[in-house]
Structures are given as structure tokens and as C-alpha cells.
Design an enzyme around this catalytic site. Structure first.
Site, PDB file in Angstrom:
ATOM      1  N   GLY A  65       0.812  -1.214   0.000  1.00 32.54           N
ATOM      2  CA  GLY A  65       0.000   0.000   0.000  1.00 32.54           C
ATOM      3  C   GLY A  65       0.849   1.269   0.000  1.00 32.54           C
ATOM      4  O   GLY A  65       0.546   2.235  -0.701  1.00 32.54           O
ATOM      5  N   CYS A  66       1.919   1.256   0.777  1.00 31.74           N
ATOM      6  CA  CYS A  66       2.781   2.439   0.860  1.00 31.74           C
ATOM      7  C   CYS A  66       3.537   2.666  -0.445  1.00 31.74           C
ATOM      8  O   CYS A  66       3.754   3.812  -0.843  1.00 31.74           O
ATOM      9  CB  CYS A  66       3.751   2.297   2.028  1.00 31.74           C
ATOM     10  SG  CYS A  66       2.899   2.241   3.624  1.00 31.74           S
ATOM     11  N   THR A  67       3.921   1.601  -1.106  1.00 31.84           N
ATOM     12  CA  THR A  67       4.592   1.730  -2.400  1.00 31.84           C
ATOM     13  C   THR A  67       3.626   2.288  -3.438  1.00 31.84           C
ATOM     14  O   THR A  67       3.977   3.199  -4.205  1.00 31.84           O
ATOM     15  CB  THR A  67       5.175   0.376  -2.844  1.00 31.84           C
ATOM     16  OG1 THR A  67       6.119  -0.064  -1.852  1.00 31.84           O
ATOM     17  CG2 THR A  67       5.865   0.484  -4.194  1.00 31.84           C
TER      18      THR A  67
END
Length: 169
Positions: A65-67
Site C-alpha cells: 500500500g505504501c509503495t
């Protein structure tokens, strides 16, 4: 107690407003300093008055998700620049992790290392799903919050929310 926990989890997952203790629209940002991925000191007071700021808190470098979120900010970076806005990502990862993450995904914006979580606590960013929350703040020239978006699961929507808020201001 169980109902309060469910309410807080729902709010942070689906953006139904800020939780208790979290900075909100209209609040002035507290000043802070952190090191970026290049070991340079970022001091908030030096950035105010230069255009809108988009400060987004995210759980961890290299997670799916952060990527996606970081790459979405990267892919829209020119749009932010065209609006005079600066993008800043903050997580508790260390400087070396941020450097590797920024280089791997060619992230053209600042990543700040909040290793002790002091800035996250200043902002009142809640935890959800057992990790640091995913919250984006849009800040005006005077350091006031003009928009916030709080959603752990809608990682890429943080970018569209921030762009819309800047265009409206």
C-alpha cells in the site's frame, strides 16, 4: 470500550473524519524538524509561505500500500509542482530505508524519518490495523490545515484528495 475501538477503526479505514487528538482542518501545524532521505534537516518553519504543503504519513517503506501511494504521488508530482505545492512523506523508517525506497522507485519528493514517532504524535496520527495510520494533510502558506484525508485502505486516493484540495484553495 469495544464500540469505541470499532468506531476508531472504521473512521481510520474509510475516512469518516479525524479521531480524538488528531489535528483537524483549521488547526495550525506545530513546528518540527526531521532528517530527510539525504540526511538534510527539514524544518517546517523554513517551508511555510512558499506554497501549499502536502504532508502524508504512511506506515512503512516497501509495503504494498505504501509503495502504491508513494508511486501515485510520484506519478502526479508534476501536477503538484504546477500548483506550487511541495510533497513530503513521513514514516518511522530510518534514513537509510527512505534513501533506498526513494532511489528504487525514483521518488522526486522529500521523505522524512520520524524514527521515534514524535511528529506522528504531534499530529495525532492514529494507528489502525496495528500500524501507523495513513493520513494526508494539505497545508496553506500560513501553516493551517485546509484539508485532511485519513484512510488506511485507500492509499492512492490520498493523491487525488490532495490535488483537489489545493485546486479549491
Amino acid at each position: 470500550m469495544k464500540t469505541r475501538w470499532i468506531t476508531m477503526l472504521t473512521l481510520s479505514l474509510f475516512n469518516w473524519g479525524p479521531v480524538a487528538g488528531q489535528l483537524k482542518v483549521g488547526d495550525k501545524l506545530p513546528d518540527f524538524q526531521l532528517q530527510d532521505q539525504n540526511r538534510q534537516t527539514f524544518h517546517l518553519k523554513n517551508e511555510l509561505g512558499k506554497g501549499p504543503l502536502v504532508i502524508y504519513f504512511y506506515p512503512k517503506d516497501e509495503t504494498p500500500g505504501c509503495t502504491k501511494e508513494a508511486c501515485s504521488f510520484r506519478d502526479s508530482f508534476t501536477s503538484f509542482q504546477d500548483l506550487g505545492a511541495k510533497v513530503i512523506g513521513i514514516s518511522s523508517d530510518d534514513i537509510a530505508s527512505h534513501k533506498k525506497f526513494a532511489e528504487k522507485y525514483r521518488l522526486p519528493f522529500t521523505l522524512l524519518a520520524d524514527e521515534g514517532g514524535k511528529v506522528r504524535k504531534l499530529f495525532g496520527v492514529p494507528k489502525s490495523l496495528g500500524m501507523t495510520g495513513r493520513v494526508t494533510y494539505v497545508i496553506d502558506n500560513e501553516g493551517k490545515i485546509i484539508h485532511l484525508f485519513n484512510s488506511q485502505l485507500q492509499a492512492t486516493k490520498h493523491v487525488t484528495e490532495a490535488l483537489q484540495a489545493i485546486k479549491k484553495s
